[in-house]
Structure formats: C-alpha cells, structure tokens
Design an enzyme around this catalytic site. Structure first.
Site: not given
Length: 340
Positions: A227, A124
């Site tokens: 992240h 994505l």
C-alpha cells in the site's frame, strides 16, 4: 520528549482516538474498546513474565509525546502455535513445447505455513500530525531495541506483513478476484475473523496452486506490492536487513518480509553503555536508547552519543523518561546514516 513504552489501561481513550485516525483499512488495529483492552491486557501479562511461555505472546507498545498517545506498534511471538499462519508463496513455472516452439512462463500461488514459529512485528501506526523528523523510525526500531535488550526472549526469526495495495480503503483487487470467491464475507470481516480463528481459512481456501495467468493483469501487477501508505515502513525494514522472499498475504496480496534476528542492523549494532550526567544536548550522534530488561521497557532518541565511547551522557529528564537510576546501564544503537 517523545518515548515508546508498553501500553497501559489508562491509554485506552488515546488509543481509540488513534484507531479512528488509522481507519478500518488497518485491520490489525483494534477498533473497539473491548478488543483494545484485550490487546492491552495480553501485553501487560507478557511484559510481566520473567520467562517466555510455550504459547503465543502479544506485546503492545505506544509512543507518547507529553502524555499524548501518538503511535502504536505490536509484537506477536510464536506464529502458528495457537493456529496456522497462512501465506501464499509465489513460485515461477516455465513450460515449453519444442515441437511447437512455444514457451509459457507463469507464477503459481501455493498456500504455505512458512512463518511457523516466527516473531511478527505489526500494527505500526503514527498519528499523521506527528509524522516526519524520525518519529516513525523511533517507533519502528524501538521493537528491535526491545529484542536487543532481551536476547533469546523473542526467537531467532522475525517477519512483518505489509498492507497490500488498494486504490481506496474499500477495494482490494486481490481479494475481489481471488479470496472473496471462497469466503462469502467482506474483506474487513474475513481479516478481522482471521485474528481469532484461522480454521475457516484451511476449510475454505483451495488446496491446489493458483495460476496467476488466470487473473486479470491489474491483479497480477499488484501481487507483492505494498500500500502507498505502508511503503515507507517497508523501506525502513528493508534498510534493516529484511528481505522479500516471494511470500504474500492471502487476503490483500501485500508482501511479507523477514529476517534473522541477529542480522537486523539495530539488533546487531546495539550494545550497553553507562549513563553519565549531562545538562543538555552534547552535540553527539543520534542514537536510540532503551532501558535494559522487559517489564520496565522504554525507548527514546537522543543526540548525545560519542561513537566508540562506553558512556552516554543523559539528562535527568532522559533518565526519568527511561525509568532508570544513576549507574544503571542502558542499551544504545547509533542512528548514523539511517533514514526514516
């Protein structure tokens, strides 16, 4: 109008531009033309099949705005069918010594194949210039609309690996202190190799549990931590009903999250409506709309849906973007109260 559709061969230049923006840190994105074309070819074959095969399939979606490629998303079915799909499961351990009045609590990492047979969503990425205003949500949830429009094609369970925490694109603490001790190669090399050959993981990874107490505190702190750039995507999936069940990636320790297909909110709430002619925005609720079926899949976002209605007003442009004709049913899902 922004729409999501299957990737095509003539998308290659735009996809390579997008891959350059994603950077090497996003290892699930093909970064050379040969690898990108292979992903496209595999996807075209998958979308063309009427029935699911026994082997793993790859579905590759692009998001476009006036023919410009601005995002990507992928679906990988039947994890573990062609090669083992490994994760670390974190389990909590408590040891006590009553005589010494001492108690030790620690976590252990076990190498597992818990996601065997799952469908994975990944790759994505949205062009940074287009982020905001629900664009990422459209791209992410379009995969669920594809599932809803094709019940039974993608299995009963879905998972996503979220990129692990790093202080920059070159340093992954978990890799440096754990995985790199067993693989004499860079993180990028190992992650890239794992997409085509998982045997080296089984050959080289330790077969015994890893005690996290033996790791530096800064490494223990990032186990299962996403992240910074991946956290919004993870939050979107959690809002849909995904759960974190103490499974992490074996290379970067990023969280893996999963759900039963029928419990994913967009899949659960999607249903068919009959299009009716409209000349513009009718002031209804925001909704995702996609064509029904596999080969001609396309998904857009509209603001014309009236809650409770069996019909949906669509303009000629919307119908053209969806590739449908008059009286052809579409799959819809209201976005009321959903963020992204």
């Amino acid at each position: 109008m922004i729409r999501v559709r299957p990737a095509q061969q003539n998308d290659l230049p735009g996809l390579m531009d997008l891959a350059a923006k994603a950077g090497l840190g996003m290892t699930t994105m093909p970064h050379n033309e040969q690898a990108m074309l292979k992903r496209i070819y595999l996807s075209q074959e998958a979308f063309a099949r009427a029935e699911p095969p026994e082997q793993k399939e790859t579905f590759f979606l692009v998001m476009e705005d006036d023919k410009k490629i601005i995002g990507t998303g992928s679906i990988f079915t039947r994890l573990g069918h062609d090669r083992p799909f490994y994760s670390y499961r974190m389990s909590h351990l408590v040891n006590q010594s009553p005589d010494l009045d001492l108690r030790l609590e620690t976590d252990l990492l076990y190498l597992v194949n818990d996601y065997h047979g799952y469908t994975e969503i990944g790759t994505l990425f949205v062009d940074p210039d287009y982020r905001g205003a629900g664009v990422g949500r459209l791209l992410s949830f379009s995969r669920f609309m594809l599932f809803a429009a094709n019940p039974g094609r993608f299995g009963d369970k879905v998972m996503a690996e979220i990129r692990g925490w790093t202080d920059n694109e070159e340093s992954f603490p978990f890799w440096e202190h754990v995985a790199s001790k067993f693989f004499h190669m860079t993180f990028i090399e190992a992650d890239k190799r794992s997409t085509s050959d998982f045997r080296f993981i089984a050959d080289l990874m330790p077969k015994y549990p890893i005690y996290t107490e033996m790791l530096p505190q800064d490494v223990r702190d990032i186990l299962g931590k996403p992240h910074d750039q991946s956290k919004p995507a993870m939050d979107l999936l959690l809002s849909q009903g995904f759960r974190y069940n103490n499974l992490i990636d074996i290379f970067d320790a990023g969280p893996s999250i999963d759900a039963n297909m029928h419990e994913v909110q967009t899949i659960r709430d999607a249903h068919r409506r009959k299009p009716v002619s409209a000349t513009g925005n009718t002031g209804g609720e925001k909704a995702l709309v996609c064509s029904v079926g596999l080969g001609n899949f396309a998904c857009i976002q509209v603001e014309t849906v009236q809650e409770g209605s069996t019909e949906i007003p669509l303009t000629d442009e919307m119908m053209q973007e969806l590739g449908i004709i008059k009286d052809e049913e579409v799959m819809t899902c209201l976005l009321k109260g959903k963020q992204g």
